[in-house]
Enzyme design. Structure first.
Site, short mmCIF file in Angstrom:
data_model
loop_
_atom_site.label_atom_id
_atom_site.label_comp_id
_atom_site.label_asym_id
_atom_site.label_seq_id
_atom_site.Cartn_x
_atom_site.Cartn_y
_atom_site.Cartn_z
N SER A 51 -8.32 -0.86 12.43
CA SER A 51 -8.60 0.33 11.63
C SER A 51 -10.08 0.67 11.69
CB SER A 51 -8.22 0.01 10.18
OG SER A 51 -8.79 0.94 9.31
N TYR A 75 -9.07 -5.60 2.59
CA TYR A 75 -8.19 -5.07 3.63
C TYR A 75 -8.93 -4.95 4.97
CZ TYR A 75 -5.83 -1.60 6.51
OH TYR A 75 -5.28 -0.94 7.57
N LYS A 108 -8.58 -6.97 8.79
CA LYS A 108 -8.47 -6.35 10.12
C LYS A 108 -9.53 -6.92 11.05
CE LYS A 108 -4.95 -4.00 9.42
NZ LYS A 108 -3.73 -4.20 10.18
P1 NAD Z 1 3.57 0.71 6.75
O1 NAD Z 1 3.43 -0.06 5.49
O2 NAD Z 1 4.35 1.97 6.73
O3 NAD Z 1 4.20 -0.24 7.89
C1 NAD Z 1 4.03 -1.63 7.89
C2 NAD Z 1 5.42 -2.25 8.02
O4 NAD Z 1 5.30 -3.65 8.08
C3 NAD Z 1 6.34 -1.91 6.86
O5 NAD Z 1 7.58 -1.46 7.37
C4 NAD Z 1 6.51 -3.25 6.13
O6 NAD Z 1 7.80 -3.36 5.53
C5 NAD Z 1 6.31 -4.23 7.24
N1 NAD Z 1 5.78 -5.55 6.86
C6 NAD Z 1 4.71 -5.83 6.09
N2 NAD Z 1 4.51 -7.17 6.03
C7 NAD Z 1 5.48 -7.74 6.79
C8 NAD Z 1 5.81 -9.06 7.14
N3 NAD Z 1 5.11 -10.11 6.68
N4 NAD Z 1 6.88 -9.29 7.94
C9 NAD Z 1 7.62 -8.25 8.41
N5 NAD Z 1 7.35 -6.96 8.12
C10 NAD Z 1 6.29 -6.71 7.33
O7 NAD Z 1 2.11 0.96 7.32
P2 NAD Z 1 1.61 1.91 8.51
O8 NAD Z 1 0.85 3.03 7.92
O9 NAD Z 1 2.73 2.19 9.44
O10 NAD Z 1 0.55 0.94 9.18
C11 NAD Z 1 0.91 0.09 10.26
C12 NAD Z 1 -0.29 -0.78 10.61
O11 NAD Z 1 -1.39 0.05 10.94
C13 NAD Z 1 -0.76 -1.69 9.48
O12 NAD Z 1 -1.17 -2.93 10.03
C14 NAD Z 1 -1.95 -0.96 8.92
O13 NAD Z 1 -2.89 -1.83 8.33
C15 NAD Z 1 -2.53 -0.31 10.16
N6 NAD Z 1 -3.31 0.89 9.88
C16 NAD Z 1 -2.77 1.90 9.13
C17 NAD Z 1 -3.52 3.03 8.82
C18 NAD Z 1 -2.95 4.12 7.95
O14 NAD Z 1 -3.73 4.89 7.39
N7 NAD Z 1 -1.63 4.26 7.81
C19 NAD Z 1 -4.83 3.15 9.31
C20 NAD Z 1 -5.35 2.12 10.09
C21 NAD Z 1 -4.57 0.99 10.37
#
Ligand code: NAD
Ligand code: UDP
Length: 339
Positions: free
Chosen positions: A125, A149, A153
């Site tokens: 991120s 958080y 990362k």
């Molecule tokens: P999200 O919460 O929609 O998706 C994450 C998924 O992982 C969810 O479906 C959740 O149920 C699953 N999950 C969490 N812990 C788990 C575990 N221990 N075992 C199995 N499944 C698990 O989030 P997103 O927005 O799709 O983000 C995806 C990734 O991208 C994350 O790692 C997040 O930190 C990163 N990210 C997101 C953003 C944003 O703004 N959305 C920005 C930068 C980075």
């Protein structure tokens, strides 16, 4: 074409990435504990792409689940989305974040090593840059995440860097996302936050659909064009396509690389609001409120390295992001309906 294990594939970015992977001809197996997502997302991914994937409902911290997957499926690369992502919650419950995001990833990497699967694309991120000394942000800028958080990362990036140093047969993509917004244009999948959204665009669409009364704009005294915060909003489909490119790149065995996934353009909170008003064809009430603690003034990507190295660049502008986000929200006022 190989089989890709997508952890967290039922989530917001994961589900959009699964659509693009299936459409590009990859076989996909998803592992997701559905803690922050719905099984319906997977059903809809299958209906959009007209292809099936394997869904394993389970936790990446469960060794048995990972053994089962790696033993039974011919996985050759992993895209690792699974983890927690709420900044505020990470300040309140840091151990929860380190345990899932860091310990969970270590177990995944141990299992990958055990089964000789050494290709991984990791969801990092832009928060790893902290408050940048200038914009646009280049990949080589100093890294100083300031909340738990963001630190999880950066820690995982560091673990992956050390892993690569120890064994150069790994291929590792660190993808630093800016602000993902929008939804699939079908309106079938999109962002479905639990409770009151923390992020700007789901908040705006929930005001537009009548679930929330008004948007609070956090601060109009930043040193930006109109005083409100400036971010690099990127369409989730562009982001998903960035993952397909990263997987293609990994097939070339590039070793470890790190790229920003953003558009390179900064939009202010008020500009985003205007774009959404246009898409929704209604006025969205808002009030100016104090700055939100921990927020920075400006954050947008230098995209040159992504263009040169990954041969990837974002296609969609803020209008399309707003249209698709609104299309998803109005067709699914309660998201997948099982929150
Ligand atoms: P999200 O919460 O929609 O998706 C994450 C998924 O992982 C969810 O479906 C959740 O149920 C699953 N999950 C969490 N812990 C788990 C575990 N221990 N075992 C199995 N499944 C698990 O989030 P997103 O927005 O799709 O983000 C995806 C990734 O991208 C994350 O790692 C997040 O930190 C990163 N990210 C997101 C953003 C944003 O703004 N959305 C920005 C930068 C980075
Ligand atoms: N923001 C806002 N009101 C909200 C949510 C966010 O004014 O209800 C602002 C926030 O201060 C920041 C920008 O919108 O300037 C993007 O915030 P978001 O939480 O979506 O993403 P971040 O960049 O913090 O990861």
């Amino acid at each position: 074409m190989g089989k890709i294990l997508v952890t967290g594939g039922a989530g917001y970015i994961g589900s959009h990435t699964c659509v693009e992977l299936l459409s590009s001809g990859y076989e996909v197996v998803v592992v997701d504990n559905l803690e922050n997502s719905s099984k319906k997302a997977i059903e809809r991914v299958e209906s959009i792409s007209g292809k099936n994937l394997d869904l394993v409902i389970g936790d990446i911290r469960d060794e048995k689940i990972l053994d089962k997957i790696f033993m039974n499926q011919m996985v050759d690369s992993v895209i690792h989305f699974a983890g927690y992502k709420a900044v505020g919650e990470s300040v309140e419950f840091p151990l929860k974040y380190y345990e899932n995001n860091v310990s969970g990833t270590i177990l995944l990497l141990e299992k990958m090593k055990e089964y000789n699967v050494k290709n991984i694309v990791f969801s990092s991120s832009a928060t790893v840059y902290g408050d940048p000394h200038e914009v646009p942000i280049k990949e080589g800028f100093p890294l100083k995440p300031y909340n738990p958080y963001g630190k999880t990362k950066r820690m995982v990036e560091m673990i992956l860097e050390d892993l690569y140093e120890s064994d150069k047969s790994w291929n590792i993509a660190l993808l630093r996302y800016f602000n993902p917004v929008g939804a699939h244009e079908s309106g079938l999948i999109g962002e479905d936050p639990r409770g009151i959204p923390n992020n700007l665009t789901p908040y705006i669409t929930q005001v537009a659909v009548g679930k929330l009364k008004k948007l609070s704009v956090f601060g109009n005294d930043y040193p930006t064009k109109d005083g409100t915060g400036v971010r690099d909003f990127i369409h989730v489909k562009d982001l998903a396509l960035g993952h397909v490119r990263a997987i293609e790149k990994i097939m070339e065995k590039p070793g470890l690389f790190c790229v920003n996934l953003g558009t390179g353009k900064g939009y202010s909170v008020l500009e985003v609001l205007k774009a959404f008003e246009k898409a929704c064809k209604k006025e969205i009430p808002y009030s100016i409120e104090p700055r939100r603690p921990g927020d920075i003034a400006k954050c947008y990507a230098d995209t040159n390295y992504a263009k040169e190295f990954l041969k990837w660049e974002a296609m969609f502008g803020i209008e399309k992001m707003a249209e698709d986000a609104w299309n998803w929200q109005k067709n699914n006022p309660d998201g997948y309906g099982d929150n």
